[in-house]
Enzyme design. Structure first.
Site, mmCIF file in Angstrom:
data_model
loop_
_atom_site.group_PDB
_atom_site.id
_atom_site.type_symbol
_atom_site.label_atom_id
_atom_site.label_comp_id
_atom_site.label_asym_id
_atom_site.label_seq_id
_atom_site.Cartn_x
_atom_site.Cartn_y
_atom_site.Cartn_z
ATOM 1 N N ASP A 1 47.628 -41.893 -11.834
ATOM 2 C CA ASP A 1 47.287 -39.886 -11.635
ATOM 3 C C ASP A 1 45.795 -39.824 -12.439
ATOM 4 O O ASP A 1 45.819 -41.089 -13.345
ATOM 5 C CB ASP A 1 48.312 -38.978 -11.817
ATOM 6 C CG ASP A 1 47.651 -37.412 -11.144
ATOM 7 O OD1 ASP A 1 46.818 -37.226 -11.685
ATOM 8 O OD2 ASP A 1 48.756 -36.389 -11.506
HETATM 9 C C1 BGC Z 1 46.396 -34.252 -10.109
HETATM 10 C C2 BGC Z 1 46.432 -34.706 -9.431
HETATM 11 C C3 BGC Z 1 45.301 -34.590 -8.164
HETATM 12 C C4 BGC Z 1 44.434 -35.237 -9.381
HETATM 13 C C5 BGC Z 1 42.703 -35.641 -9.304
HETATM 14 C C6 BGC Z 1 46.131 -34.021 -11.858
HETATM 15 O O1 BGC Z 1 46.011 -33.627 -12.663
HETATM 16 O O2 BGC Z 1 48.211 -34.308 -10.910
HETATM 17 O O3 BGC Z 1 47.679 -34.272 -8.598
HETATM 18 O O4 BGC Z 1 45.066 -35.387 -7.584
HETATM 19 O O5 BGC Z 1 44.509 -34.349 -11.220
HETATM 20 O O6 BGC Z 1 42.736 -34.279 -9.052
#
Ligand code: BGC
Length: 738
Positions: free
Chosen positions: A270
């Site tokens: 993530d």
């Molecule tokens: C989120 C993810 C997301 C990623 C990219 C993160 O803050 O938890 O779900 O895909 O950002 O935007």
């Protein structure tokens, strides 16, 4: 040599040269470029041609949403995008801010809670195909979704991005979504692996949980995504589990995901979820994204070359601290993803904001809307029945596609509930008043000033008094502390003084129906006083059309709740154990309710929910026949064939999501009173009767045995029940496992 012979020999020679020439060209073509070779051959060949530097360059981001390919070899970059409700707008290379393109406004599909509420895997397949086409058109080869974290409490700000509280439902619904996306040569990236069940403290909390709850409740949807959906990528979560961050958690990634489940895709972090170089290298992570950002608001400060899996990794490889075998495994997985997507010969071209996508979005919305209460057939409201319908509430006009964090979308269009109703009933029959305000900004926590709130209520009451009926459209929205990333909700109650407004509306006009948008359960102090309640989720671009079709009766609602609504917050299992169980003490969180999540808790503890899991009404009625099985005694490898009749006993056509729950009355471990093991959405014309057939693998009735560290199916008696919800069992039958 005669002239003729000379010509013949020359032609033959030329032909021979051509054949040899073509062959030598094809012999020169490296295997990794040859789409007729197996993917594993192509990987092996590409790896053999790459330098150490080129390999390392593939293992970390090069921009906010992309990572490098191998330009020298013509191997393209990986381009990811959120997910999971539509394809997010383009952002700047190095920032979260919008790039300002004019051709990236997508179709917004309903939130995944709504999809889960359809209880219809065909809807998931349609959803996946359509969103995959949009991702493909936009040249993405990884879509960051679906989300399959389990609904543990009604406060989690991201529940709307997930598929409810039941592992079986989430599993059945995520598999076709993934397959649909991947048919487009776009990898689905299943998130957030694992135990990311809250936003409060999501980047620090260390989850303590039993092996049993882990395997029985929180992992099954991920396992189904990998083993049945064949997901090509998976995203590690921000939180820790047993002391290790999940983006480099040896137990979750190396042992469970890659070794036990044989996952052959890419583990991506993530954004900003990587914290430790040695663990990032050795604990199963393949692709590092977003380091040094908080994953949501802050732009990167660390150059990409300084990511854990960039220069420090290369240095460690050169000094012999890290092995090339581990690097080759990471790179093979990333190459596999590229050969499955961008470098696949069968990749279609995609489609963007097509009429088909709108139709798919609308149908999912229509099938997901849940009718919670309908006294004296208050709904539907046929066109022309009433002269004046008062529509009250901010959500009737507010965008519910924008906000919520990374799933926020720039949509090509959004039909608001108010516009949907105006289109359906005609503008002369609709009057609107806001009733309450929920502010302009998406990320501010805002309270109405009393004067303003009171004057809004007053204006709404005036309109309600003169209308034949009132449709209140409220609920939550995508602002911070509601259904939104980075923070959980602070209470179960409706925000912005809506309960007070509803009480005032009911006084002015008792014919007030309540329509709620949310991805979470809310408290309903007025539940007994209102004639009708509709749970309308977040419905995407087609919201207003779907909504008006259901209200007017053109569509008969058939959605069922994918999670339980508690009467009060403390009735929720996790919350009932106090702070250490939710939201944790800042460092540790103990999942004290163990396997008793959602209806498993309500059932076993005999607590009556406000609305149970699996519940939803229809404009018609259904009669369930008695449940039967094909045999009485089964062995563990058997398929149990279940059947019963289902009759549409009302006056309109409709669909019912019939459910089958299983229990083991006498077991060597605590087992929930019942667990969902099969469901089927059955469409029946008015008066029609059908025999509904479902299959349950006997194996799926096993429990996770913590001592043996495997699934155990004990012999003995099992009870199977057909039901219209977790609290509405129609009949049962006893079978035994030998
Ligand atoms: C989120 C993810 C997301 C990623 C990219 C993160 O803050 O938890 O779900 O895909 O950002 O935007």
């Amino acid at each position: 040599m005669k002239k003729n012979h000379f010509i013949v020999v020359s032609v033959l020679l030329l032909f021979l040269l051509l054949v040899l020439g073509v062959n030598s060209v094809s012999a020169q073509k490296p295997a990794y470029l040859d789409v007729n070779q197996s993917i594993e051959k192509r990987i092996e060949n590409a790896l053999s041609l790459m330098t150490l530097e080129e390999k390392v360059a593939m293992c970390h981001a090069q921009s906010k949403f992309s990572s490098r390919g191998v330009p020298r070899l013509g191997i393209p970059e990986v381009w990811t995008d959120d997910g999971p409700h539509g394809v997010r707008e383009e952002v700047l290379w190095d920032k979260w801010s919008a790039a300002g393109w004019t051709n990236d406004s997508c179709t917004a599909f309903p939130a995944l809670t709504c999809l889960a509420a359809s209880f219809n895997p065909q809807m998931s397949l349609n959803y996946g195909k359509a969103i995959g086409e949009e991702a493909r058109y936009r040249n993405k080869n990884m879509l960051l979704g679906p989300g399959v974290n389990i609904y543990r409490t009604p406060l989690n700000g991201r529940n709307f991005e997930y598929m409810g509280e039941d592992p079986y439902l989430a599993s059945r619904m995520c598999v076709p979504y993934i397959q649909g996306v991947q048919q487009n040569g776009v990898a689905a990236c299943v998130k957030h692996f694992a135990l990311n069940n809250q936003e409060t403290n999501r980047r620090a909390i260390n989850v303590e949980i039993s092996d049993r709850a882990l395997h029985e409740i929180y992992l099954p949807a991920f396992k189904a995504a990998v083993q049945e959906g064949n997901a090509w990528s998976i995203m590690g979560s921000y939180n820790k589990f047993r002391g290790e961050y999940n983006c480099h958690n040896d137990l979750l990634l190396n042992k469970i995901l890659k070794n036990d489940w044989k996952f052959d895709g890419v583990v991506i972090s993530d954004w900003g979820g990587v914290h430790n170089g040695d663990q990032a290298v050795n604990n199963g992570l393949d692709l590092e994204m977003g380091t040094s950002t908080n994953g949501f608001t802050t732009d990167g400060t660390t150059p990409y070359s300084q990511y854990f899996l960039a220069a420090p990794y290369l240095k460690g490889l050169k000094s012999g601290k890290y092995t090339e075998t581990v690097l080759n495994d990471k790179v093979s997985r990333i190459l596999r993803l590229i050969f499955r997507t961008t470098m696949s010969a069968n990749r279609p071209f995609g489609k963007f904001v097509s009429p088909e996508h709108s139709e798919i979005a609308r149908k999912i919305a229509e099938e997901g809307i849940v009718l919670l209460k309908n006294e004296n057939e208050f709904l539907p409201i046929p066109v022309d029945k009433y002269k004046k319908i008062a529509v009250i509430g901010k959500n009737a006009i507010k965008s519910l596609i924008v906000g919520g964090g990374s799933s926020s979308l720039k949509a090509a269009y959004e039909v608001s509930p108010l516009n949907g109703l105006i289109k359906k009933y005609g503008k002369d029959h609709i009057v609107y008043s806001k009733g309450y305000d929920s502010g302009k900004t998406e990320y501010s926590k805002e309270i109405n000033s009393k004067v303003n709130a009171d004057s809004l209520i007053k204006a709404a009451v005036e309109i309600a008094k003169t209308a034949d009926i009132v449709l209140f459209v409220g609920g939550l929205n995508k602002s911070k502390f509601q259904d939104s990333e980075t923070a959980d909700r602070e209470s179960l109650d409706l925000p912005f003084g809506q309960d007070k407004l509803i009480a005032a509306l009911l006084k002015a006009n008792k014919n007030t129906a309540i329509i709620l948008n949310s991805g979470n359960a809310v408290s309903m102090p007025w539940v007994k006083d209102v004639p009708a309640i509709v749970q309308a989720w977040y419905l995407g671009s087609e919201a207003g059309n779907a909504f008006a079709n259901v209200i007017a009766g053109d569509i008969n609602p058939s959605g069922k709740l994918p999670f339980s609504f508690p009467k009060k917050l403390e009735d929720n299992a996790a919350i009932s154990f106090g702070q250490i169980s939710y939201p944790g003490d800042g460092e540790i969180e103990k999942y004290k309710e163990d396997i008793l999540v959602g209806y498993r808790w309500f059932d076993t503890k005999k607590i009556t929910p406000l609305f149970p899991f699996g519940f939803g009404l229809s404009y018609t009625s259904f009669e369930y026949g008695k449940i039967a099985t094909d045999k009485k005694v089964y062995s563990s490898d058997d398929l149990i064939k279940v059947s019963f009749t289902l009759k549409n006993s009302g006056k309109v056509d409709g669909a019912e999501a019939a459910q089958v729950y299983v229990s083991q009355p006498k077991a060597s471990v605590v087992r929930p009173l019942k667990e969902l093991k099969a469901f089927k959405k059955v469409f029946l014309k008015a008066g029609e009767i059908q025999t509904v057939e479902m299959e349950i693998k006997a194996k799926d009735m096993a429990f996770y045995n913590e001592n043996a560290k495997e699934w155990t199916l004990e012999s003995g008696e099992f009870i199977l029940r057909n039901a219209a919800s977790a609290a509405d069992v129609k009949s049962s039958i006893s079978i035994s496992i030998k």
